[in-house]
Scaffold this motif. Structure first.
Motif, mmCIF file in Angstrom:
data_model
loop_
_atom_site.group_PDB
_atom_site.id
_atom_site.type_symbol
_atom_site.label_atom_id
_atom_site.label_comp_id
_atom_site.label_asym_id
_atom_site.label_seq_id
_atom_site.Cartn_x
_atom_site.Cartn_y
_atom_site.Cartn_z
ATOM 1 N N VAL A 7 53.751 14.005 34.440
ATOM 2 C CA VAL A 7 52.418 13.835 35.030
ATOM 3 C C VAL A 7 51.553 15.064 34.744
ATOM 4 C CG1 VAL A 7 51.145 13.580 37.210
ATOM 5 C CG2 VAL A 7 53.212 12.221 36.792
ATOM 6 N N TRP A 8 52.110 16.266 34.900
ATOM 7 C CA TRP A 8 51.340 17.485 34.635
ATOM 8 C C TRP A 8 50.899 17.569 33.182
ATOM 9 C CZ3 TRP A 8 55.384 21.119 37.273
ATOM 10 C CH2 TRP A 8 55.276 21.009 38.663
ATOM 11 N N ARG A 9 51.812 17.276 32.251
ATOM 12 C CA ARG A 9 51.477 17.373 30.824
ATOM 13 C C ARG A 9 50.398 16.356 30.454
ATOM 14 N NH1 ARG A 9 54.538 20.949 32.147
ATOM 15 N NH2 ARG A 9 52.444 21.613 32.663
ATOM 16 N N ILE A 10 50.494 15.145 30.995
ATOM 17 C CA ILE A 10 49.458 14.143 30.734
ATOM 18 C C ILE A 10 48.131 14.628 31.304
ATOM 19 C CG2 ILE A 10 48.645 11.814 31.256
ATOM 20 C CD1 ILE A 10 51.611 10.922 31.264
ATOM 21 N N GLY A 11 48.134 15.047 32.554
ATOM 22 C CA GLY A 11 46.905 15.487 33.211
ATOM 23 C C GLY A 11 46.257 16.682 32.539
ATOM 24 N N ASP A 12 47.054 17.553 31.961
ATOM 25 C CA ASP A 12 46.528 18.742 31.281
ATOM 26 C C ASP A 12 46.183 18.470 29.820
ATOM 27 O OD1 ASP A 12 46.858 20.151 33.635
ATOM 28 O OD2 ASP A 12 48.708 21.140 33.010
#
Length: 165
Positions: A64-69
């Motif tokens: 989720v973090w990698r997608i969001g960033d």
């Protein structure tokens, strides 16, 4: 011997060990832990349903973090051995393009089944109303590569499970 105000003087060999010990803490393993801690602080908490293992929860959180960033390369590095490096990169770019806006807001992850070796996880992006089904599992011989997410470039969209058993 010079010392900072309020700190006791240390003999040079002991002081050198303290400094060298501090350098050792910034190695690869500690670096990954530092990145995780920093990411945890700067992102909205993941809402969790079901029973993830520590490993399945961590990899889903990082997805989720990698997608969001917008970090497709870092997302691809979380991919399992189910696909080639090129396929993982193409899938990661597609996921970032499709879900970045939603991953930047509130996200709920529903973990289905026991998290001992593999889990199906449904992500629900609160900002956009989108859903994404993930398949996470232990990877490598005997799970030695840790938890990974399946990233297939040509994967058809999947409907979320009706309910987790």
């Amino acid at each position: 011997m010079r010392r900072a105000a309020g700190l006791p003087a240390l003999p040079v060999p002991l002081a050198a060990l303290v400094v060298l010990g501090g350098v050792g803490l910034t190695g690869c393993t500690a670096g990954a832990g530092v990145r995780y801690s920093e990411d945890y602080e700067k992102h909205e908490p993941l809402r969790v349903e079901g029973y993830p293992s520590a490993g399945s929860l961590r990899v889903v959180q990082e997805v989720v973090w990698r997608i969001g960033d917008g970090e497709a390369g870092a997302l691809a590095s979380l991919g399992s051995s189910d696909s080639s490096a090129g396929e993982r990169e193409r899938a990661a770019k597609r996921w970032v393009a499709e879900y970045r806006r939603g991953a930047g807001g509130p996200v709920t992850a529903s973990f289905c089944g026991p998290g001992d070796e593999r889990q199906v996880v449904t992500l629900r992006f609160g900002t956009t109303g989108q859903t994404k089904v993930l398949h996470v599992r232990l990877d490598g011989p005997g799970g030695e590569s840790g938890w990974r997410v399946r990233l297939l470039a040509d994967e058809a969209p999947e409907s979320p499970p009706a309910a987790c058993p």
